[in-house]
Design an enzyme around this catalytic site. Sequence first.
Site, mmCIF file in Angstrom:
data_model
loop_
_atom_site.group_PDB
_atom_site.id
_atom_site.type_symbol
_atom_site.label_atom_id
_atom_site.label_comp_id
_atom_site.label_asym_id
_atom_site.label_seq_id
_atom_site.Cartn_x
_atom_site.Cartn_y
_atom_site.Cartn_z
ATOM 1 C CD GLU A 186 -4.087 1.171 3.386
ATOM 2 O OE1 GLU A 186 -5.421 0.544 3.134
ATOM 3 O OE2 GLU A 186 -3.392 0.641 3.784
ATOM 4 C CG ASP A 224 -4.371 -4.389 2.723
ATOM 5 O OD1 ASP A 224 -3.283 -4.979 3.636
ATOM 6 O OD2 ASP A 224 -5.058 -3.825 2.129
HETATM 7 ZN ZN LIG Z 1 -3.507 -1.096 8.153
#
Ligand SMILES: [Zn+2]
Length: 330
Positions: A186, A224
């Site tokens: 990511e 997240d």
């Molecule tokens: Zn990050």
Amino acid sequence: MTKRKFEILILVLLTMALLGCDSKKSNSGTAETSSTQANQLSQNAQAANVEPQGPAMHVDPNRAMQYVKEIVAFGPRWPGSKGQEKVAAYLRGKLKADHPEEDAFVADTPAGKLPMRNFIAKFQGTKDGIIVLGTHIDTLYPPQGNNFVGANDGGSSTGLLLAIADELRGKKLEGYSIWLAFLDGEEAIQQWSDTDSVYGSRHLAAKWQQDGTIGKIKAFLLADMIGDADLDIVRDLNSTPWLEDLVLEAAKRLGYQSHFFATQGPIGDDHQPFAKLGVPVADLIDFNYGYNNSYWHTPEDTIDKLSPRSLQIAGDVMVETIRLVNGRKQ
Ligand SMILES: [Zn+2]
């Protein structure tokens, strides 16, 4: 996520604050304000009308926290590192009863070719269609990533999804199938851009477009940075509005609404490659980690900043949102 994204977020927050003051001042309202308010009310009413379907589920916060600790103990987990291999072996062990699919590939990055690997665990439902829950499993690339263990950024949501897997395992799932996507790469390798970020989710979205899976996905819920002890999840303007409304409705039903959507801004994250292909997406992210986000992407992102309670709130809201997506009229 990048500093630039963060600066944009702050700018938007400031603008929102100013707009907020403005709309309070002119309480009788301009046409534009009233229509926006009416719009928002009708959206909320729509979300409130949805009846959850299927049995309620709750994540075990202590178990989720234990998983986060075990993941953080592997150290930095950037693509190509020893930590990446350790977390892969760990996921294979934890998900072995679920026969996870491994989506291994080599990514072209500014640092050359790097090995990456997504894991997908699938839990069969009774209805045709899929709800995907996502997390990223990688941490920052060197040099910044050398002293970075990503307790919150990468660790928290991965531990949470493993705890959710524990809840799903061995149950008959009334509703859509639930797939858990553990996504690699990511973080940007050098600097966040469309081509240097979200490598794993771009790869998986393209693969699922090719094999026809994309059209079956009813919702993609991404988590997240949801372990922050001071949990305040931003309303992400790059997410799908109706799905964000359902997330808020789920939070309200559980009494957790004070942790949701006090601020809003556009977030760059793993949900975007799926959104581009027409999948309804919602990113559950707390992008205010430490005073002025000062722990974010620093060696300060350690386990002592997290709390099991935050993992529980984020996890319970995710599984409640699944019930609302199941109850939604198509
Ligand atoms: Zn990050």
